[in-house]
Scaffold this motif. Structure first.
Motif, PDB file in Angstrom:
ATOM      1  N   GLU A  61       0.876  -1.169   0.000  1.00 60.29           N
ATOM      2  CA  GLU A  61       0.000   0.000   0.000  1.00 60.29           C
ATOM      3  C   GLU A  61       0.910   1.214   0.000  1.00 60.29           C
ATOM      4  O   GLU A  61       1.951   1.206   0.654  1.00 60.29           O
ATOM      5  CB  GLU A  61      -0.872   0.022   1.265  1.00 60.29           C
ATOM      6  CG  GLU A  61      -1.936  -1.053   1.296  1.00 60.29           C
ATOM      7  CD  GLU A  61      -2.814  -0.904   2.534  1.00 60.29           C
ATOM      8  OE1 GLU A  61      -3.272   0.225   2.807  1.00 60.29           O
ATOM      9  OE2 GLU A  61      -3.029  -1.899   3.226  1.00 60.29           O
ATOM     10  N   ARG A  84       0.844   3.818   1.517  1.00 59.83           N
ATOM     11  CA  ARG A  84       1.051   4.469   2.816  1.00 59.83           C
ATOM     12  C   ARG A  84       2.102   3.754   3.658  1.00 59.83           C
ATOM     13  O   ARG A  84       2.426   4.215   4.753  1.00 59.83           O
ATOM     14  CB  ARG A  84      -0.265   4.517   3.579  1.00 59.83           C
ATOM     15  CG  ARG A  84      -0.829   3.143   3.892  1.00 59.83           C
ATOM     16  CD  ARG A  84      -2.109   3.258   4.704  1.00 59.83           C
ATOM     17  NE  ARG A  84      -2.880   2.015   4.662  1.00 59.83           N
ATOM     18  CZ  ARG A  84      -4.026   1.851   5.311  1.00 59.83           C
ATOM     19  NH1 ARG A  84      -4.521   2.838   6.021  1.00 59.83           N
ATOM     20  NH2 ARG A  84      -4.673   0.713   5.239  1.00 59.83           N
ATOM     21  N   VAL A  85       2.615   2.641   3.190  1.00 60.40           N
ATOM     22  CA  VAL A  85       3.590   1.885   3.983  1.00 60.40           C
ATOM     23  C   VAL A  85       4.920   2.640   4.043  1.00 60.40           C
ATOM     24  O   VAL A  85       5.462   3.046   3.010  1.00 60.40           O
ATOM     25  CB  VAL A  85       3.798   0.478   3.388  1.00 60.40           C
ATOM     26  CG1 VAL A  85       4.932  -0.253   4.105  1.00 60.40           C
ATOM     27  CG2 VAL A  85       2.504  -0.320   3.476  1.00 60.40           C
ATOM     28  N   THR A  86       5.413   2.814   5.241  1.00 58.59           N
ATOM     29  CA  THR A  86       6.682   3.529   5.396  1.00 58.59           C
ATOM     30  C   THR A  86       7.838   2.612   5.008  1.00 58.59           C
ATOM     31  O   THR A  86       7.704   1.382   4.962  1.00 58.59           O
ATOM     32  CB  THR A  86       6.901   3.981   6.847  1.00 58.59           C
ATOM     33  OG1 THR A  86       6.999   2.824   7.678  1.00 58.59           O
ATOM     34  CG2 THR A  86       5.775   4.883   7.333  1.00 58.59           C
ATOM     35  N   ASP A 116       8.429   0.158   7.802  1.00 51.96           N
ATOM     36  CA  ASP A 116       7.511  -0.977   7.830  1.00 51.96           C
ATOM     37  C   ASP A 116       7.751  -1.918   6.660  1.00 51.96           C
ATOM     38  O   ASP A 116       7.569  -3.132   6.785  1.00 51.96           O
ATOM     39  CB  ASP A 116       6.057  -0.489   7.855  1.00 51.96           C
ATOM     40  CG  ASP A 116       5.703   0.123   9.201  1.00 51.96           C
ATOM     41  OD1 ASP A 116       6.407  -0.177  10.188  1.00 51.96           O
ATOM     42  OD2 ASP A 116       4.743   0.917   9.258  1.00 51.96           O
ATOM     43  N   ARG A 121      10.762  -3.931   7.874  1.00 50.81           N
ATOM     44  CA  ARG A 121      10.505  -4.806   9.023  1.00 50.81           C
ATOM     45  C   ARG A 121       9.387  -5.814   8.768  1.00 50.81           C
ATOM     46  O   ARG A 121       9.520  -6.996   9.064  1.00 50.81           O
ATOM     47  CB  ARG A 121      10.136  -3.967  10.251  1.00 50.81           C
ATOM     48  CG  ARG A 121      11.271  -3.114  10.794  1.00 50.81           C
ATOM     49  CD  ARG A 121      10.797  -2.331  12.024  1.00 50.81           C
ATOM     50  NE  ARG A 121      10.160  -3.190  12.994  1.00 50.81           N
ATOM     51  CZ  ARG A 121      10.812  -3.924  13.883  1.00 50.81           C
ATOM     52  NH1 ARG A 121      12.120  -3.870  13.948  1.00 50.81           N
ATOM     53  NH2 ARG A 121      10.140  -4.711  14.720  1.00 50.81           N
ATOM     54  N   ASP A 180       8.057   6.162  15.841  1.00 51.80           N
ATOM     55  CA  ASP A 180       7.307   6.208  14.592  1.00 51.80           C
ATOM     56  C   ASP A 180       6.996   7.644  14.172  1.00 51.80           C
ATOM     57  O   ASP A 180       6.069   7.871  13.407  1.00 51.80           O
ATOM     58  CB  ASP A 180       6.008   5.390  14.724  1.00 51.80           C
ATOM     59  CG  ASP A 180       5.580   4.799  13.380  1.00 51.80           C
ATOM     60  OD1 ASP A 180       6.410   4.793  12.455  1.00 51.80           O
ATOM     61  OD2 ASP A 180       4.427   4.344  13.271  1.00 51.80           O
TER      62      ASP A 180
END
Ligand code: FES
Ligand code: FES
Lengths: 223, 709
Positions: free
Chosen positions: A83, A85-87, A90, A93, A106
């Protein structure tokens, strides 16, 4: 993140475009004022899988559904579906099991998630994975692997006991590595000033300071 | 053969030396797996919907918007309609979903209607707290009034400190996998826990199985500091959700919940009067203290005055305040740092009132402590390390914008060992395995065990495999109260000495020697008197046959193995900018006894860490509540401030390691050095600016207010 809309480019996402993408999901949470909801609804309707272009802003809109994201991590290309919006943190990890970088705040305040992006230390919790496309991402694991299990800075961390619980350590290692690379003659004051963006709760600063100076000057005897 | 007793320090190659920690390479290469790092196939993420008020009733809750979201697998209501939530961020519902992002978004979508109720988040003002402040009984010695009235000087002090949180960088949480095979349910739980051997029962109960079917692992954990003993509701929910969904579930708190709920240290404030003679002798102590540990009240032992408990005439009273905030948990030397601040500040003010050097003043009164000799020696060493004589100036004598000050504080702690079991396996090829159900919070437990085993067998540290952090290993106590090192070191020694003695018996015949006459040293088994020759350790082990030697060791108390009761002194030097109110740490000196040290390197790290935590409490961190909504105003690391690497000044650690200290055996070190820093820094600031800053953290506004008053 860029402050202006950029021309359409699969590897870059505009701030406004990103926020629009977010609006589509935020809409469902009922968190927006009606006018904004109406706008978001239009965008949301368009935002199918992959990217669409909003005519008004001429910006590329991704998501909210997963899209293809290519990341170059520790010299290898990794293909993911994420997606938008995934950093980056993330993505590393949760999607690649590269759990060296830690999630603590975060919110770009603690540095536990520090990785190198094109050689520059960044908070990976505050970079979107899609933004990191086309850039060289270097993680704490990569630094170790490229150096037979332990880079000089990592050896200095061990010798100077620059970790207790170790949860802040990977972030500190990468921040120190970036100091060492950019300022190979940094004195104590300069080095510490550059490490102000990393926090440790166990209070291992004495060891970290010694470790980074050791790596730079070989002064404190750790090898 | 070897005696159980610790070897002579001069004969040691590892014990008492600076030995880098065993797991250092894994930690700084990112290979160390913490609970937060556990990713399992098909794992679900759990996130919470929480209460936005200090106290409120759930009028209605609608989970449908979350349940119907793609990617959501389970939603559970924790606080249903009608439930009263008593603290902000209290869990109302939990969502388990395919990804972290979906879980978070789904939790946000849950619709909750609230009826806000009256709350109290005031923990620093008895009058404002109203009926939430419950005045305790006054304790009064005979003739108190006459004694204090007769004092040459009576000094008055008001000081205190805010609630702080544990703020472990790895938040509380677990990853739990409940599996059912042939009707038999078993639980695998990764849990960030200070009590690995004991925490299984909580998962068992949540999953409805016997504790025997629960496997708990915690190989590395990102801090605990007293806040991580249980699995908590969060671990239990992970187990329940895993059982319900048939999939592994990860529950790790987000930073806001961690700061709001997962442990805090009570605040403490007091108005005190100290009656002293002209020569500085303290004759009377009076204190009215108040503070809060949250919804459980708070303010427990130790009593006032701290350390100087033997003041003859005392009048003390305490008022706990009950607040709608996350409850207190044991925080590194529970209540000691607060009581130390109150006491040492009052003593420092008394010395200033008399015009006496604070150092001379406490020396004069050491008879009122339980460890006068220890303190006297430590005060002398600390004074030298900070150059007290040369640098000390009477309080308030300085006029410039930048003013320097010195302050000191003293503390005490127990640190005796808990019960621990350790298994030693000595393989026929010379391999050594040590198993213990203890955990390493970052203090070096793993390394401690390795050092003791390697020293006992006379082999290099890298020849020892240390296995900890697993409830299938021999049970070991929870790591709290500085009880771990005395336990695991003596139990390891006990186990390894037995194994070594069996080895000596096995090889004695072939070596033509009596087993009693053999020792293991420098990688060899050889005669006691010889310094060279003998049989290499691995060769010796071949003689034990095909079965490894397996021995069990337990905690050893007394007899020079372990002990309890330590004292410490700390001195601080600060610089205060009188225009901005900013306090800068210059130097902090810690002089500490802790019996016999196993690893000097990790011990010093731990002491420095405790000092830095003290700097944070003295100058930076505090929990700030909103009196209007009752929620936490700084639920993030931006506004919940911790010291950074350039904020801590020079840290000097001196560990007392004279023969007299060594012969006491091993004593814990986690708590003691965390006690004094706040008090020493408060006194140093008072010395610099000539006024007492009434509250820690001594933020610039508070410093400026103190200077104006
Ligand atoms: S987790 Fe990224 S800065 Fe804290
Ligand atoms: S070593 Fe524990 S947070 Fe830094």
């Amino acid at each position: 993140m860029s402050q202006t809309d950029r021309p359409q480019d699969a590897s870059s996402v505009s701030r406004r475009g990103f926020l629009r993408g977010m609006s589509a999901s935020a809409l469902a949470a009922g968190a927006l004022a009606p006018a904004a909801q109406a706008l978001a609804a239009t965008v949301g309707a368009n935002a199918g899988p992959g990217a669409t272009t909003s005519a008004k802003a001429a910006a590329t809109v991704f998501g909210p559904a997963p899209i293809a994201v290519n990341l170059t991590i520790n010299g290898k290309t990794r293909e993911l579906r994420l997606e938008p919006r995934v950093t980056l943190l993330d993505a590393l990890r949760n999607h690649l099991d590269l759990t060296g970088a830690k999630k603590v705040c975060d919110r770009a305040t603690c540095g536990a998630c520090t990785v190198l992006l094109d050689g520059k230390a960044v908070y990976s919790c505050t970079v979107l994975a899609v933004e990191a496309q086309g850039k060289a991402i270097e993680t704490v694991e990569g630094l170790a692997e490229a150096n037979n299990g332990a880079a000089p800075i990592q050896k200095c961390f061990v010798a100077n006991d620059a970790q207790q619980c170790g949860f802040c350590t990977p972030g500190f290692v990468m921040a120190c590595e970036s100091v060492r690379r950019r300022n190979p003659h940094a004195n104590r004051e300069q080095a510490l000033a550059e490490l102000g963006g990393n926090l440790c709760r166990c209070g291992t600063y004495h060891g970290v300071a010694n470790a980074v100076l050791d790596a730079i000057h070989g002064t404190t005897g750790g090898k | 053969m070897a005696d159980l007793a610790w070897p002579n320090p001069d004969d040691c190659t590892l014990i008492g030396k600076r030995v880098p920690r065993l797991d250092g390479p894994d930690k700084c290469a990112g290979r160390a797996k913490y609970t937060y790092d556990i990713n399992r196939p098909r794992m679900l993420w759990a996130k919470f919907a929480t209460c936005p008020f200090g106290r409120a009733r759930v009028k209605s809750i609608d989970i449908a918007p979350a349940e119907t979201m793609a990617g959501v697998v389970a939603v559970e209501v924790i606080a249903g309609a009608g439930t009263e939530c008593k603290v902000a961020f209290q869990e109302v519902a939990v969502v388990a979903a395919e990804s972290e992002e979906i879980a978070r978004e789904a939790a946000r979508r849950i619709k909750i209607e609230w009826e806000p109720l009256e709350h109290n988040v005031v923990d620093d003002d008895v009058a404002m707290a109203g009926n939430k402040a419950k005045a305790g009984k006054e304790a009064l010695t005979e003739d108190f009034a006459a004694a204090i009235d007769g004092a040459a000087v009576i000094s008055e002090t008001e000081v205190g400190c805010s609630i702080i949180t544990h703020c472990c960088l790895e938040p509380h949480g677990s990853v739990v996998e409940v599996t059912e095979v042939d009707g038999k349910t078993s639980v695998m739980a990764w849990c960030s826990s200070q009590a690995v051997s004991g925490v299984g029962g909580e998962f068992a109960q949540a999953a409805g199985v016997d504790a025997a079917n629960v496997h708990v692992s915690c190989q590395h954990m990102g801090g605990g500091f007293g806040s991580k003993f249980g699995a908590d509701l969060w671990g239990a929910l992970a187990a329940r959700l895993s059982k319900k969904t048939g999939r592994p579930v990860k529950v790790m708190l987000e930073r806001d919940m961690e700061l709001a709920l997962a442990g805090s240290r009570p605040s403490a404030f007091a108005r005190m009067r100290v009656g002293v003679e002209d020569d500085g002798a303290i004759i009377a102590w009076e204190s009215a203290a108040w503070g809060s540990g949250g919804n459980g009240g708070g303010m427990g032992a130790p009593s006032l005055p701290y350390v100087f408990g033997n003041v003859e005439h005392k009048k003390t009273q305490t008022t706990p305040i009950f607040t709608n905030t996350g409850g207190a948990r044991a925080w590194r030397a529970p209540n000691h740092p607060q009581m130390c601040l109150l006491t040492m500040a009052a003593l420092s003010d008394a010395a200033a009132e008399l015009g006496m050097d604070e150092l001379e003043f406490v020396k004069k009164n050491l008879g009122l402590t339980g460890r006068a000799d220890v303190y006297a020696e430590e005060l002398g060493i600390a004074a030298e390390l900070i150059d007290w004589k040369k640098k000390w100036m009477p309080r308030g004598d300085q006029r410039g914008v930048l003013r320097r000050g010195l302050g000191l504080a003293m503390h005490t702690w127990g640190g005796g060992p808990h019960d621990s079991n350790v298994q030693c396996t000595l393989h026929p090829d010379g391999g050594v395995e040590i198993r213990c159900g203890t955990q390493d919070l970052g203090v070096g437990a793993r390394t401690t065990i390795g050092i003791v085993a390697a020293e006992t067998f006379g082999i290099p540290l890298n020849k020892v495999t240390v296995l900890i952090g697993d409830n299938r290993y021999p049970a070991s106590g929870g790591s709290g109260g500085s009880t771990t090192v005395g336990a695991i070191s003596t139990a390891t020694r006990h186990a390894c000495v037995q194994a070594l003695n069996k080895l000596c018996e096995a090889v004695a015949p072939e070596m033509n020697a009596a087993a009693e006459a053999l020792v293991a040293k420098d990688g060899m088994v050889r005669g006691k008197e010889s310094t060279a020759g003998g049989v290499p350790f691995a060769d010796a082990c071949r003689r034990i046959g095909t079965q490894p030697i397996v021995t069990m060791g337990q905690t050893q108390r007394g007899n020079g193995m372990s002990d309890q009761g330590v004292g410490g002194v700390q001195m601080a030097e600060v610089e205060v900018d009188c225009e901005t109110g900013i306090v800068t740490m210059q130097k902090l000196v810690a002089v500490q006894d802790c019996g016999r040290i196993i690893d000097l390197l990790t011990t010093e790290s731990q002491v420095r860490g405790a000092m830095i935590m003290g700097v944070c409490a003295a100058l930076y961190e505090e929990r700030i509540m909103d009196p209007v909504t009752g929620t936490l105003l700084n639920p993030d690391l931006e506004f919940y401030k911790l010291a950074g690497i350039a904020d801590v000044g020079e840290l000097v650690v001196h560990m007392m390691q004279t023969p007299d200290h060594l012969k006491r055996g091993v004593i814990g070190i986690g708590e003691p050095p965390a006690i004094s820093p706040m008090a020493a820094i408060s006194n140093a600031v008072a010395n610099a600016i000539g006024a007492r800053v009434k509250r820690c953290p001594m933020t610039p506004d508070r410093v400026l207010a103190a200077m104006k008053a």
